[in-house]
Motif scaffolding. Structure first.
Motif, mmCIF file in Angstrom:
data_model
loop_
_atom_site.group_PDB
_atom_site.id
_atom_site.type_symbol
_atom_site.label_atom_id
_atom_site.label_comp_id
_atom_site.label_asym_id
_atom_site.label_seq_id
_atom_site.Cartn_x
_atom_site.Cartn_y
_atom_site.Cartn_z
ATOM 1 N N ARG A 138 19.444 23.281 -3.149
ATOM 2 C CA ARG A 138 19.226 21.921 -2.669
ATOM 3 C C ARG A 138 17.971 21.883 -1.792
ATOM 4 O O ARG A 138 17.651 22.851 -1.101
ATOM 5 C CB ARG A 138 20.424 21.430 -1.884
ATOM 6 C CG ARG A 138 21.551 20.804 -2.700
ATOM 7 C CD ARG A 138 21.910 21.519 -3.968
ATOM 8 N NE ARG A 138 23.123 20.974 -4.602
ATOM 9 C CZ ARG A 138 23.784 21.596 -5.553
ATOM 10 N NH1 ARG A 138 23.366 22.777 -6.005
ATOM 11 N NH2 ARG A 138 24.863 21.044 -6.090
ATOM 12 N N ALA A 150 21.057 10.704 1.205
ATOM 13 C CA ALA A 150 22.289 9.930 1.062
ATOM 14 C C ALA A 150 22.025 8.436 1.149
ATOM 15 O O ALA A 150 22.688 7.635 0.483
ATOM 16 C CB ALA A 150 23.297 10.349 2.126
ATOM 17 N N LYS A 153 20.412 7.357 -2.208
ATOM 18 C CA LYS A 153 21.405 7.304 -3.287
ATOM 19 C C LYS A 153 22.800 7.464 -2.689
ATOM 20 O O LYS A 153 23.349 8.563 -2.659
ATOM 21 C CB LYS A 153 21.141 8.387 -4.328
ATOM 22 C CG LYS A 153 19.834 8.210 -5.088
ATOM 23 C CD LYS A 153 19.677 9.286 -6.158
ATOM 24 C CE LYS A 153 18.395 9.071 -6.962
ATOM 25 N NZ LYS A 153 18.239 10.112 -8.029
ATOM 26 N N ASP A 155 26.676 7.772 -1.840
ATOM 27 C CA ASP A 155 27.823 8.350 -2.540
ATOM 28 C C ASP A 155 27.415 9.341 -3.635
ATOM 29 O O ASP A 155 28.070 9.457 -4.669
ATOM 30 C CB ASP A 155 28.706 7.250 -3.150
ATOM 31 C CG ASP A 155 29.336 6.362 -2.088
ATOM 32 O OD1 ASP A 155 29.717 6.905 -1.031
ATOM 33 O OD2 ASP A 155 29.425 5.149 -2.315
ATOM 34 N N THR A 156 26.337 10.072 -3.397
ATOM 35 C CA THR A 156 25.933 11.115 -4.355
ATOM 36 C C THR A 156 25.842 12.497 -3.725
ATOM 37 O O THR A 156 25.913 13.497 -4.439
ATOM 38 C CB THR A 156 24.564 10.785 -4.982
ATOM 39 O OG1 THR A 156 23.564 10.742 -3.956
ATOM 40 C CG2 THR A 156 24.598 9.457 -5.730
ATOM 41 N N ILE A 157 25.688 12.573 -2.407
ATOM 42 C CA ILE A 157 25.542 13.868 -1.721
ATOM 43 C C ILE A 157 26.918 14.327 -1.258
ATOM 44 O O ILE A 157 27.561 13.674 -0.434
ATOM 45 C CB ILE A 157 24.584 13.772 -0.518
ATOM 46 C CG1 ILE A 157 23.266 13.111 -0.929
ATOM 47 C CG2 ILE A 157 24.357 15.157 0.075
ATOM 48 C CD1 ILE A 157 22.550 13.832 -2.050
ATOM 49 N N SER A 158 27.371 15.457 -1.788
ATOM 50 C CA SER A 158 28.744 15.905 -1.523
ATOM 51 C C SER A 158 28.811 17.007 -0.466
ATOM 52 O O SER A 158 27.864 17.773 -0.276
ATOM 53 C CB SER A 158 29.384 16.404 -2.819
ATOM 54 O OG SER A 158 28.670 17.511 -3.341
ATOM 55 N N VAL A 184 29.884 12.127 0.054
ATOM 56 C CA VAL A 184 31.069 12.256 -0.787
ATOM 57 C C VAL A 184 31.869 13.470 -0.336
ATOM 58 O O VAL A 184 31.351 14.596 -0.348
ATOM 59 C CB VAL A 184 30.688 12.412 -2.275
ATOM 60 C CG1 VAL A 184 31.953 12.575 -3.123
ATOM 61 C CG2 VAL A 184 29.879 11.221 -2.745
ATOM 62 N N ASP A 204 27.284 20.081 -3.077
ATOM 63 C CA ASP A 204 25.971 20.183 -2.442
ATOM 64 C C ASP A 204 26.000 20.979 -1.147
ATOM 65 O O ASP A 204 25.040 21.692 -0.820
ATOM 66 C CB ASP A 204 25.422 18.784 -2.152
ATOM 67 C CG ASP A 204 25.140 17.996 -3.415
ATOM 68 O OD1 ASP A 204 24.549 18.572 -4.351
ATOM 69 O OD2 ASP A 204 25.521 16.808 -3.478
#
Length: 328
Positions: A138, A150, A153, A155-158, A184, A204
């Protein structure tokens, strides 16, 4: 449950036993083997399991009785805790817990036991800060980088944690809220499974205690983003604190403790505390706890754990309620 009466022969036979064995004997139910069980409510591979297992050999020697470690994972540690809460208070069953133990009463509806009424505090083993770390693939070098990604975008980075309601989960919830970013959450049943997916790049990042992240950080299999202690860790001086990352006053700590079934006699608890403290103060265990797992050893007795536990329930219970955190 009918209690075992000690006849003259059993008294004489037990005379050579250790003090805990003699103290516990009147409370051991008929038909039980007298084996002492250290119950870990998480799977192997996290931080609770190795602490119990490093104590086991020395405890067995010190107590003169067979000591085993049993894993009973599920529901952020509450399944194993329920088993101990329902066990007889005879000194043969001890619960090793993680920080989720203070959150579960608020997080999990209709738990089949009361964490305060049905379990007695025994020992506060220690604490450690959390570390947010990402997979080396990452691109982020700082928490600000993660926040920017985050926000770009949502609700894409967990991030992974040992389960919904764990301090790692709640800490990231608070940090994301203060930063205005949406991450997330990927909950797991323990530190081992969470770490496996973090190392594999399936998530991530991971917000895990220093105890489970330290080894991977030293091996450069993960990249540290921030820690949640009051100051930078000596072992990782390049990882900034949350306060240094733009969140003044923010602190969050993992902790490890031991509980027993309610109404376990004081003499049994006192003896176990003495021997467990001695086991964890041995050079091998102390080095593993302090250096490998990065645990700030407390080894405090029942009163210290009772006070600490009450404060943890208050602080993190409020976070659960304010953010409407639910179980998986």
């Amino acid at each position: 449950m009918t209690l075992m009466r000690m006849n003259r022969r059993s008294v004489l036979a037990g005379a050579a036993a250790t003090p805990l064995a003699m103290v516990a004997a009147p409370y051991v139910a008929r038909g039980q083997s007298g084996v002492i069980k250290l119950l870990v409510p998480f799977p192997p591979g996290g931080s609770v399991d190795p602490i119990a297992r490093m104590a086991q050999p020395s405890l067995q020697q010190r107590l003169g009785q067979t000591v085993i470690v049993e894993n009973k994972p599920g529901a952020s540690g509450s399944i194993g805790a329920a088993q101990v809460a329902k066990s007889p208070p005879d000194g043969t069953t001890w619960l090793f817990v993680f920080d989720t133990h203070a959150v579960n009463p608020v997080l999990i509806p209709n738990m089949p036991f009361d964490s305060v009424r049905d379990l007695d505090p025994v020992m506060l083993i220690g604490t450690a800060p959390y570390i947010l770390a990402c997979h080396p693939s990452r691109p982020w070098k700082t928490f600000a980088d993660m926040v920017a990604a985050a926000k770009a975008k949502p609700d894409t980075i967990s991030f992974g944690s040992v389960g919904s309601g764990s301090i790692g989960h709640l800490a990231m919830t608070q940090l994301g809220k203060r930063a205005g970013a949406q991450f997330v959450h990927s909950p797991y049943r323990g530190g081992g499974p969470a770490m496996n997916d973090a190392l594999g790049g399936h998530i991530d990042s991971i917000c895990g205690s220093a105890a489970i992240t330290a080894t991977q950080l030293k091996a450069e299999k993960l990249r540290g983003i921030l820690s949640t202690g009051a100051k930078r860790m000596a072992a990782f001086p390049d990882i900034p604190t949350a306060a240094e990352s733009g969140f003044p006053g923010f602190e969050a700590y993992a902790w490890w403790g031991v509980f027993a079934p309610a109404n376990t006699p004081k003499e049994i608890t006192d003896k176990f505390v003495t021997e467990l403290r001695g086991a964890l103060q041995e050079e091998r265990a102390q080095k593993q706890l302090s250096e490998t797992l990065q645990v700030d050893m407390r080894l405090g007795g029942p009163d210290e754990l009772r006070t600490f536990f009450a404060e943890q329930m208050r602080v993190w219970g409020d976070v659960v309620r304010e953010n409407n955190i639910k179980t998986d």
